[in-house]
Scaffold this motif. Sequence first.
Motif, short mmCIF file in Angstrom:
data_model
loop_
_atom_site.label_atom_id
_atom_site.label_comp_id
_atom_site.label_asym_id
_atom_site.label_seq_id
_atom_site.Cartn_x
_atom_site.Cartn_y
_atom_site.Cartn_z
N VAL A 75 -48.51 -64.43 11.00
CA VAL A 75 -47.39 -63.76 11.66
C VAL A 75 -47.16 -64.43 13.01
CG1 VAL A 75 -47.48 -61.55 10.49
CG2 VAL A 75 -48.98 -61.94 12.46
N HIS A 76 -45.91 -64.81 13.25
CA HIS A 76 -45.50 -65.45 14.51
C HIS A 76 -44.87 -64.38 15.38
CE1 HIS A 76 -44.03 -68.42 17.30
NE2 HIS A 76 -42.77 -68.03 17.11
N LEU A 77 -45.46 -64.15 16.57
CA LEU A 77 -45.12 -62.96 17.35
C LEU A 77 -44.53 -63.31 18.71
CD1 LEU A 77 -48.38 -60.93 16.66
CD2 LEU A 77 -46.20 -60.79 15.45
N HIS A 78 -43.44 -62.64 19.03
CA HIS A 78 -42.89 -62.55 20.37
C HIS A 78 -43.08 -61.11 20.86
CE1 HIS A 78 -40.20 -66.26 20.63
NE2 HIS A 78 -40.66 -66.30 19.38
N ALA A 79 -42.92 -60.90 22.16
CA ALA A 79 -42.85 -59.55 22.71
C ALA A 79 -41.45 -59.32 23.26
CB ALA A 79 -43.88 -59.38 23.82
N ARG A 80 -41.05 -58.06 23.26
CA ARG A 80 -39.76 -57.66 23.83
C ARG A 80 -39.97 -56.54 24.84
NH1 ARG A 80 -34.97 -59.29 21.17
NH2 ARG A 80 -35.28 -60.36 19.18
N ASP A 81 -39.12 -56.51 25.84
CA ASP A 81 -39.13 -55.41 26.79
C ASP A 81 -38.73 -54.13 26.07
OD1 ASP A 81 -38.26 -53.47 28.73
OD2 ASP A 81 -38.06 -55.06 30.21
N PRO A 82 -39.59 -53.12 26.05
CA PRO A 82 -39.26 -51.90 25.29
C PRO A 82 -38.01 -51.19 25.80
CG PRO A 82 -41.60 -51.97 25.82
CD PRO A 82 -40.95 -53.07 26.61
N GLU A 83 -37.66 -51.40 27.07
CA GLU A 83 -36.49 -50.72 27.64
C GLU A 83 -35.19 -51.45 27.33
OE1 GLU A 83 -36.71 -47.78 29.06
OE2 GLU A 83 -38.89 -47.80 28.75
N THR A 84 -35.21 -52.78 27.40
CA THR A 84 -33.97 -53.54 27.25
C THR A 84 -33.85 -54.23 25.89
OG1 THR A 84 -34.91 -55.60 28.12
CG2 THR A 84 -34.03 -54.01 29.73
N GLY A 85 -34.97 -54.43 25.22
CA GLY A 85 -34.96 -55.18 23.96
C GLY A 85 -34.94 -56.68 24.15
N GLN A 86 -34.87 -57.15 25.38
CA GLN A 86 -34.85 -58.59 25.64
C GLN A 86 -36.25 -59.17 25.50
OE1 GLN A 86 -31.85 -60.31 26.25
NE2 GLN A 86 -31.14 -58.28 25.60
N GLY A 87 -36.31 -60.47 25.21
CA GLY A 87 -37.59 -61.14 25.11
C GLY A 87 -38.38 -61.04 26.40
#
Length: 296
Positions: free
Chosen positions: A46-58
């Motif tokens: 699995v290739h994973l990024h994180a996103r800001d939970p408030e904005t959805g942006q990377g």
Amino acid sequence: MNNEVVLTCAVTGAGDTTGKSPHVPVTPKAIAEAAIEAARAGAAIVHLHARDPETGQGSRDPKLFKEIVDRVRDSGTDVVINLTAGMGGDWISDPANPAMPGPGTDMIGPEARLAHVEECRPDICSLDCGTLNFSDTDMIYISTPPTLRRMAALVQEWGVKPELEVFDLGHIRFAKAMIAEGLIDAPPMFQLCLGIPWGADQDVETMVAMKSQLPEGASWASFGIGRGQMPMAAAAVALGGNVRVGLEDNIYLDRGVLATNGQLVTRAREIIERMGARLLTPKEARAKLNLRGAEG
């Protein structure tokens, strides 16, 4: 043809897709659950990024990555973890003064780009092997040779396998230079990234051209984006490579039908198995790619 395929699922990415599909995971909990879903459907990686939970942006916040990785590991699901290390290279020129960075620019050094990798110590992290016009805007993704050499040296020290993401032939040329310099351990692992504006196009001829430039003994995979995702998956298997699918690259299962990560993995698995190949398990993938812990 590749008869034993390593299948990767890129579960969320950092692109502007969260408003286009409710299935694109945003929170660490949702991203981890999507990774587990993909693994259960047959993805070895699995290739994973994180996103800001408030904005959805990377986001490149190490705390968010740590929560995602811990949730996947604590679930007991056997899957190879591949973290992006591509954030922190975005340059957007200021229209009023093109010599200066404009709003949205996020440029940091190699150590900062890898802070979450150092924290989480995944099996794999991506290494984007060059600079690219990454859209039709004034945004340029910048990865200079000194930055890449330093990043390669750090992940080599940590025992993390770099996935050499290449978007054109010049990127392969530089990746081979790093291999020759001893910065990349054998066997090198390449990802042929097709269809991204304005890198290599997503067609069989381009994939063949890029494959022909890979060093002997390299492991490689490829992906296409949007409607090209599944055709490029089939082409990669036919040409001897591995496969990547997932919502980072494509949000549709069929025309007008939004997909989940598990559905995309299942569709890819069906294609691969109908071609007469089989998917490798995470344990088999670790051995094939010479990852840390493969001997277990």
